[in-house]
Scaffold this motif. Structure first.
Motif, PDB file in Angstrom:
ATOM      1  N   VAL A  29       0.855  -1.188   0.000  1.00 56.23           N
ATOM      2  CA  VAL A  29       0.000   0.000   0.000  1.00 56.23           C
ATOM      3  C   VAL A  29       0.890   1.237   0.000  1.00 56.23           C
ATOM      4  CG1 VAL A  29      -1.845   1.247   1.162  1.00 56.23           C
ATOM      5  CG2 VAL A  29      -1.722  -1.254   1.338  1.00 56.23           C
ATOM      6  N   TYR A  30       0.781   2.035  -1.035  1.00 59.82           N
ATOM      7  CA  TYR A  30       1.596   3.239  -1.158  1.00 59.82           C
ATOM      8  C   TYR A  30       0.810   4.445  -0.665  1.00 59.82           C
ATOM      9  CZ  TYR A  30       4.667   6.771  -3.193  1.00 59.82           C
ATOM     10  OH  TYR A  30       5.518   7.839  -3.380  1.00 59.82           O
ATOM     11  N   LEU A  31       1.282   5.033   0.441  1.00 58.77           N
ATOM     12  CA  LEU A  31       0.620   6.189   1.052  1.00 58.77           C
ATOM     13  C   LEU A  31       1.608   7.331   1.220  1.00 58.77           C
ATOM     14  CD1 LEU A  31      -1.508   4.365   3.794  1.00 58.77           C
ATOM     15  CD2 LEU A  31      -2.281   5.220   1.568  1.00 58.77           C
ATOM     16  N   ASP A  32       2.432   7.539   0.195  1.00 54.11           N
ATOM     17  CA  ASP A  32       3.436   8.605   0.216  1.00 54.11           C
ATOM     18  C   ASP A  32       3.358   9.426  -1.068  1.00 54.11           C
ATOM     19  OD1 ASP A  32       5.433  10.113   1.348  1.00 54.11           O
ATOM     20  OD2 ASP A  32       7.054   8.767   0.758  1.00 54.11           O
ATOM     21  N   ASN A  33       2.128   9.735  -1.469  1.00 52.74           N
ATOM     22  CA  ASN A  33       1.917  10.400  -2.756  1.00 52.74           C
ATOM     23  C   ASN A  33       2.275  11.874  -2.760  1.00 52.74           C
ATOM     24  OD1 ASN A  33       0.486   8.398  -4.744  1.00 52.74           O
ATOM     25  ND2 ASN A  33      -0.363   7.984  -2.722  1.00 52.74           N
TER      26      ASN A  33
ATOM     27  N   LEU B  37       7.914   4.185  10.505  1.00 52.24           N
ATOM     28  CA  LEU B  37       8.121   3.938   9.076  1.00 52.24           C
ATOM     29  C   LEU B  37       8.771   2.584   8.836  1.00 52.24           C
ATOM     30  CD1 LEU B  37       9.237   7.338   7.515  1.00 52.24           C
ATOM     31  CD2 LEU B  37       6.949   6.422   7.903  1.00 52.24           C
ATOM     32  N   TRP B  38       9.685   2.204   9.713  1.00 51.63           N
ATOM     33  CA  TRP B  38      10.350   0.897   9.557  1.00 51.63           C
ATOM     34  C   TRP B  38       9.323  -0.221   9.684  1.00 51.63           C
ATOM     35  CZ3 TRP B  38      11.076  -3.715  12.011  1.00 51.63           C
ATOM     36  CH2 TRP B  38      12.129  -4.521  11.555  1.00 51.63           C
ATOM     37  N   ASP B  39       8.457  -0.126  10.698  1.00 49.76           N
ATOM     38  CA  ASP B  39       7.424  -1.139  10.890  1.00 49.76           C
ATOM     39  C   ASP B  39       6.468  -1.199   9.699  1.00 49.76           C
ATOM     40  OD1 ASP B  39       8.133  -2.112  13.453  1.00 49.76           O
ATOM     41  OD2 ASP B  39       6.000  -2.269  13.965  1.00 49.76           O
ATOM     42  N   LEU B  40       6.043  -0.036   9.236  1.00 56.34           N
ATOM     43  CA  LEU B  40       5.122   0.009   8.101  1.00 56.34           C
ATOM     44  C   LEU B  40       5.767  -0.591   6.865  1.00 56.34           C
ATOM     45  CD1 LEU B  40       3.438   3.534   8.430  1.00 56.34           C
ATOM     46  CD2 LEU B  40       2.736   1.357   9.413  1.00 56.34           C
ATOM     47  N   ASN B  41       7.012  -0.243   6.641  1.00 53.69           N
ATOM     48  CA  ASN B  41       7.720  -0.752   5.458  1.00 53.69           C
ATOM     49  C   ASN B  41       7.839  -2.264   5.504  1.00 53.69           C
ATOM     50  OD1 ASN B  41       9.332  -0.301   2.986  1.00 53.69           O
ATOM     51  ND2 ASN B  41      11.005  -1.085   4.257  1.00 53.69           N
ATOM     52  N   GLN B  42       8.089  -2.804   6.682  1.00 54.59           N
ATOM     53  CA  GLN B  42       8.197  -4.257   6.826  1.00 54.59           C
ATOM     54  C   GLN B  42       6.899  -4.961   6.464  1.00 54.59           C
ATOM     55  OE1 GLN B  42      11.664  -4.379   6.903  1.00 54.59           O
ATOM     56  NE2 GLN B  42      11.222  -6.248   8.041  1.00 54.59           N
ATOM     57  N   ASN B  43       5.794  -4.226   6.555  1.00 59.30           N
ATOM     58  CA  ASN B  43       4.485  -4.804   6.253  1.00 59.30           C
ATOM     59  C   ASN B  43       3.891  -4.277   4.941  1.00 59.30           C
ATOM     60  OD1 ASN B  43       3.504  -6.499   8.750  1.00 59.30           O
ATOM     61  ND2 ASN B  43       4.559  -4.709   9.587  1.00 59.30           N
ATOM     62  N   GLY B  44       4.748  -3.690   4.111  1.00 61.90           N
ATOM     63  CA  GLY B  44       4.329  -3.306   2.769  1.00 61.90           C
ATOM     64  C   GLY B  44       3.607  -1.987   2.647  1.00 61.90           C
ATOM     65  N   VAL B  45       3.687  -1.130   3.683  1.00 63.60           N
ATOM     66  CA  VAL B  45       3.017   0.174   3.641  1.00 63.60           C
ATOM     67  C   VAL B  45       4.069   1.274   3.533  1.00 63.60           C
ATOM     68  CG1 VAL B  45       1.501   1.794   4.849  1.00 63.60           C
ATOM     69  CG2 VAL B  45       1.068  -0.678   4.979  1.00 63.60           C
ATOM     70  N   GLY B  46       3.951   2.101   2.498  1.00 58.43           N
ATOM     71  CA  GLY B  46       4.873   3.210   2.312  1.00 58.43           C
ATOM     72  C   GLY B  46       4.276   4.500   2.845  1.00 58.43           C
ATOM     73  N   ALA B  47       5.007   5.188   3.724  1.00 56.45           N
ATOM     74  CA  ALA B  47       4.563   6.462   4.282  1.00 56.45           C
ATOM     75  C   ALA B  47       5.791   7.341   4.461  1.00 56.45           C
ATOM     76  CB  ALA B  47       3.821   6.254   5.597  1.00 56.45           C
ATOM     77  N   SER B  48       5.652   8.439   5.184  1.00 56.59           N
ATOM     78  CA  SER B  48       6.745   9.387   5.332  1.00 56.59           C
ATOM     79  C   SER B  48       6.645  10.077   6.672  1.00 56.59           C
ATOM     80  CB  SER B  48       6.681  10.425   4.200  1.00 56.59           C
ATOM     81  OG  SER B  48       7.585  11.484   4.428  1.00 56.59           O
ATOM     82  N   THR B  49       7.767  10.624   7.141  1.00 56.21           N
ATOM     83  CA  THR B  49       7.738  11.472   8.332  1.00 56.21           C
ATOM     84  C   THR B  49       7.550  12.938   7.948  1.00 56.21           C
ATOM     85  OG1 THR B  49      10.155  11.643   8.309  1.00 56.21           O
ATOM     86  CG2 THR B  49       9.181   9.961   9.727  1.00 56.21           C
ATOM     87  N   GLY B  50       7.505  13.235   6.671  1.00 56.34           N
ATOM     88  CA  GLY B  50       7.348  14.617   6.214  1.00 56.34           C
ATOM     89  C   GLY B  50       7.856  14.756   4.803  1.00 56.34           C
ATOM     90  N   SER B  51       8.543  15.841   4.531  1.00 53.53           N
ATOM     91  CA  SER B  51       9.038  16.106   3.184  1.00 53.53           C
ATOM     92  C   SER B  51      10.059  15.070   2.757  1.00 53.53           C
ATOM     93  CB  SER B  51       9.684  17.490   3.118  1.00 53.53           C
ATOM     94  OG  SER B  51      10.315  17.695   1.877  1.00 53.53           O
ATOM     95  N   ALA B  52       9.824  14.440   1.602  1.00 54.18           N
ATOM     96  CA  ALA B  52      10.775  13.452   1.095  1.00 54.18           C
ATOM     97  C   ALA B  52      12.107  14.088   0.758  1.00 54.18           C
ATOM     98  CB  ALA B  52      10.197  12.766  -0.148  1.00 54.18           C
TER      99      ALA B  52
END
Length: 398
Positions: free
Chosen positions: A3-7, A312-327
């Motif tokens: 799931v990509y949630l870093d649009n 973010l590390w936990d989410l990434n391990q489970n296939g979810v992409g997110a961010s802490t702010g500005s990429a």
């Protein structure tokens, strides 16, 4: 599931856009500035793309839209162009911006400060929005430019661009807005808002990476950032990336159509709210800046007791992409500057997680992401040696 949630960092290229671009890599590869048929063969689609860009932001035929490599180049073109035209070669020496701009604006302004330019960084209010009255208060006779973003890349908060444009017009000060996070999410209209310069990047609205644009209102000029050939009417030298320009044009058309914007305000906002409300069921979680006056796809949530990077590390391990702010600042482990601008305490300044959706997200993906996030919070809080749920002690987190 993935799931990509870093649009707000970047978006998937729309398949329709990709198909539109393909012929210009192998079949119609001529240099558009060449006189032979190979070069001329690129012109119809380039003109069509340019028309889509004009229509997407409601630019007038007499205005200019310059194709660039990205919004960062566009932003630097405006700010440094103003520096040359009105500061080095004029009597102006002051620029106004906000404390929560994209790093491209902030870094360009910091460079100008190193050259002796006075820069005013206006703070945001408790809701994370710059009040138009603050701009009016700080405009001086020697103000060369006001540069305020249309929508914040981390919170999604929408700034009062129309009111700021009116203030700048009345004062005779050029107004630039970075609309990178607004196009394709809300209606962007340069005529209605008195914007003189507007910058954007295709990869934020399902176009290709490596191409962006600068809008320049009729009667306004800029000394080019790049000198060389006469491409773009002499405003930006260098051979145009035809494939990317064509892709950006179609992406703009698709993203700014009334149907697309209604989909953002309806379906995408509903999915964002579903995700957000589920997270807010977890004790001691808050939406940074509140829920009002935002782009439909974005939420910045603080989860007390959970470091953003760990989440973010936990989410990434489970296939979810997110961010802490500005990429663009993702390698910087300093406290989030937007969180600092809101006046958050030192602990909360490290806990922000940005979730940003697109038209390609589905209900099933959001349900999965909710489950992953809740499990991650439980795991990470369980590992924390300092976190203990005590609602009375954190009532006024922000």
């Amino acid at each position: 599931m993935e799931v990509y949630l870093d649009n707000n960092a970047t978006t998937m290229v729309d398949p329709k856009v990709f198909e539109e671009m393909k012929p210009f890599f192998i079949e119609k590869y001529g240099n558009p500035n060449s006189l032979h048929r190979f070069g001329a063969g690129t012109h119809p689609k380039m003109l069509e793309a340019l028309n889509y860009l004009y229509e997407g932001i409601n630019a007038a035929d007499e205005d200019d839209i310059v194709i660039t490599a990205n919004a960062t180049e566009s932003i630097n073109s405006v700010i440094k162009g103003i520096w040359v035209d009105k500061i080095l070669n004029g009597d102006k020496k002051h620029i106004i911006t906000s404390e929560v701009e994209h790093p491209a604006v902030t870094a360009a302004c910091k460079f100008l400060e190193s050259q002796g330019v006075a820069v005013t960084y206006l703070p945001v209010n408790e809701q994370g929005v710059l009040e138009a009255s603050a701009v009016k208060e700080y405009i001086k006779e020697d103000t060369a430019l006001v540069s305020i973003m249309w929508a914040n890349n981390e919170t999604g908060k929408i700034f009062p661009i129309k009111e700021i444009g009116q203030i700048c017009k009345a004062a005779g000060v050029p107004f630039h807005t970075d609309a990178t996070q607004a196009i394709g999410k809300v209606k962007v209209d340069v005529q209605d808002t008195n914007v003189d310069y507007l910058t954007f990047s295709a990869h934020k609205f399902h176009g290709p990476k490596g191409v962006g644009g600068t809008y320049i209102r009729k009667g306004y000029t800029l000394t080019p950032l790049l000198h060389g050939g006469e491409q773009m009417g002499g405003l930006r030298a260098g051979t145009v990336d035809v494939a990317s320009m064509v892709g950006m044009g179609l992406a703009m058309k698709l993203a700014t159509s009334p149907i697309a914007l209604a989909h953002e305000e309806g379906h995408i906002k509903r999915l964002r709210d579903k995700l957000e409300n589920a997270i807010l069921e977890i004790p001691e979680t808050i939406v940074i800046g509140g829920k009002e006056n935002r782009t439909p796809n974005t939420t910045l949530i603080s989860i007390r007791g959970v470091e953003g990077e760990s989440m973010l590390w936990d989410l990434n391990q489970n296939g979810v992409g997110a961010s802490t702010g500005s990429a663009c600042a993702s390698e910087d482990l300093e406290a989030n500057p937007v969180m600092n601008a809101f006046g958050s305490d030192s602990e909360l300044a490290h806990t922000g997680v940005r979730l940003s959706l697109s038209r390609f997200n589905t209900e099933e993906q959001i349900d999965y992401a909710i489950n992953v996030i809740k499990n991650a919070v439980e795991r990470l809080r369980g590992l924390s040696s300092s976190y203990a749920y005590a609602p009375e002690s954190h009532k006024s987190a922000l």
